[in-house]
Design an enzyme around this catalytic site. Structure first.
Site, PDB file in Angstrom:
ATOM      1  N   ALA A 113      39.330  21.658  98.649  1.00 26.95           N
ATOM      2  CA  ALA A 113      39.171  20.669  99.721  1.00 26.95           C
ATOM      3  C   ALA A 113      38.853  19.317  99.099  1.00 26.95           C
ATOM      4  O   ALA A 113      38.577  19.224  97.906  1.00 26.95           O
ATOM      5  CB  ALA A 113      38.048  21.082 100.663  1.00 26.95           C
ATOM      6  N   LYS A 114      38.904  18.286  99.884  1.00 21.99           N
ATOM      7  CA  LYS A 114      38.466  16.970  99.432  1.00 21.99           C
ATOM      8  C   LYS A 114      38.125  16.148 100.653  1.00 21.99           C
ATOM      9  O   LYS A 114      38.701  16.354 101.726  1.00 21.99           O
ATOM     10  CB  LYS A 114      39.585  16.274  98.647  1.00 21.99           C
ATOM     11  CG  LYS A 114      39.093  15.213  97.689  1.00 21.99           C
ATOM     12  CD  LYS A 114      38.550  15.831  96.419  1.00 21.99           C
ATOM     13  CE  LYS A 114      37.977  14.786  95.488  1.00 21.99           C
ATOM     14  NZ  LYS A 114      37.626  15.366  94.186  1.00 21.99           N
TER      15      LYS A 114
END
Ligand code: NDP
Length: 424
Positions: A113-114
């Site tokens: 994720a980011k």
């Protein structure tokens, strides 16, 4: 004054396309079936939030923020939160996918994720940063979670912001939940060894690659672009292994010494000089462009994206590139690097020491127990070496460069796991 939009980024390849071009090559070599390809090519979830924050002048400004979950096939998603004026959704999508591949390469049970918020952290007060971090956390409280999605620091954020994030999340849930975020201050459940973990992993993978190339560290030279967390630690630890660091750099320029830079001295100078190398005297000043193409054995880009491009790749003289930064090589430069016979330890392998020790932080938080520094370093080093060997073996087996081999190892692992878990 109204917030000014950052100028559009010029001459920069789209980071998502750049990631996909490598993914596509690896997927084809692996013979990835269409179902899995379609699952992995797009993020699972993309959340866009707009959070109103009261600024110090009493006015309310609305900040746009993102959280992209690329994959949760291997486990809860993991990835940093970037606060920067020029952050954009395609960049966050690419970085989220990179996290999936990075966690898979080092075989830790996380997806990717980011997050990002469009803001200029350097012009904001501590109070504004705190309110923004808390507002962003509130907006994403249902996305984050120690078993769901675990943020971490990235550009523009650090332990301070992670402490606010952990506190806000814990307040909303009604109990202290350390494991919701990593990269926290030590007193708040951070792990020993996390600060230097990425630079240490860069050093370990550089040593492993030099061994394969028959290079003796004590007779080798290197330059490091970027003298921040990753670059300075990589420089220090590589010089401790005998590598002569001929040049280092930051935004102020590059600093070169034929006899080798005294890294301890340069770090001390930087720490006493507001974090900058500007004015460092025991070296000749050259440009960052010159540093990248200088005559050395090892080049470690540890600053920003897209610094090795078709514009300078022809002039690169190093035999080995170890990517401390995320995405320092544009995909259009890959072919020329390969033709020149340069070995690249790709970002998703070389800088994965950071996420590995973040994983250790999460494990320690869940155990309610603290490991010693020796235990952290020894386990991280073992994981880095094993991962390097896995990627090297794949590069031999498929006769491909290390970058594609790293993608093959990662995609294969995620694809196999997906097959067991299944879709609808
Ligand atoms: P820092 O902000 O600590 O350091 C960045 C360094 O790069 C600073 O010395 C900065 O100089 C320098 N720099 C910035 N722009 C340029 C430029 N155009 N030319 C030359 N030098 C430049 O960041 P980190 O060390 O944490 O991160 C560096 C890279 O590593 C990033 O790509 C990041 O995504 C990646 N990374 C970091 C991890 C971590 O654990 N920290 C984990 C995995 C990847 P100045 O100080 O003058 O601004």
């Amino acid at each position: 004054m109204l917030y000014k939009e950052p100028a559009p980024i010029k001459d920069r390849e789209n980071p998502f396309e750049s990631m996909m071009s490598r993914f596509n090559i690896a997927a084809e070599i692996l013979g990835l079936d269409e179902e899995v390809y379609n699952v992995l090519k797009t993020p699972t979830r993309q959340v866009i939030v707009n959070v109103p924050v009261t600024m110090d002048d009493g006015k309310v400004r609305v900040f746009e923020g993102y959280r992209v979950i690329h994959s949760t096939i291997l486990g809860p998603s993991k990835g940093g939160v970037r606060f920067a004026p020029d952050v954009f959704l395609d960049e966050v999508k690419a970085l989220a996918a990179w996290m999936t591949w990075k966690c898979a390469v080092v075989d830790i049970p996380y997806g990717g994720a980011k997050g990002g918020v469009i803001c200029d952290p350097f012009s904001m007060s501590a109070g504004e940063m705190e309110r923004l971090t808390r507002a962003y956390t509130q907006a994403l409280v249902d996305t984050f979670g120690p078993d769901q999605d675990i943020p971490a620091p990235d550009m523009g954020t650090g332990p301070r912001e992670m402490a606010w994030l952990m506190d806000e999340y814990s307040r909303m849930k009604g109990s202290t939940i350390h494991a919701v975020v990593t990269g926290k201050p030590l007193v708040l459940g951070g792990s020993l060894g996390r600060v230097e973990a990425t630079g240490r992993g860069v050093m370990v993978s550089a040593m492993a690659a030099m061994d394969k190339l028959g290079m003796d560290p004590a007779k080798s030279t290197a330059v490091i672009q970027g003298f921040g967390n990753v670059g300075a630690w990589a420089a220090k630890l590589m010089s401790e292994r005998g590598v002569k660091i001929l040049g280092v750099s930051d935004v102020s320029g590059a600093y070169w010494n034929d006899n080798g830079i005294d890294i301890e001295e340069a770090i001390e100078y930087k720490n006493n000089n507001k974090g900058r190398l500007e004015g460092y005297e025991n070296a000749e000043k050259i440009s960052n462009d010159e540093l990248l193409v200088s005559k050395v054995d090892v080049l470690v880009p540890a600053a920003v994206e897209d610094v090795i491009t078709i514009k300078n790749v022809d002039q690169i003289q190093a035999r080995l590139i170890v990517e401390g930064a995320n995405g320092p090589t544009s995909y259009k430069a890959d072919n020329i690097i390969n033709e020149k016979g340069i070995m690249v330890v790709p970002d998703i392998l070389a800088n994965s020491g950071g996420v590995t020790v973040s994983y250790f932080e999460w494990v320690q938080n869940r155990m309610g127990f603290k490991w010693t520094l020796d235990r952290v370093n020894e386990r991280a080093e073992r994981i880095m070496n094993e991962s390097f060997e896995r990627v090297y073996a794949a590069s031999q087996k498929y006769n491909v460069p290390m970058r594609i081999a790293a993608y093959i190892v990662a995609i294969d692992k995620v694809a196999m796991t997906y097959k067991y878990r299944g879709g609808f």
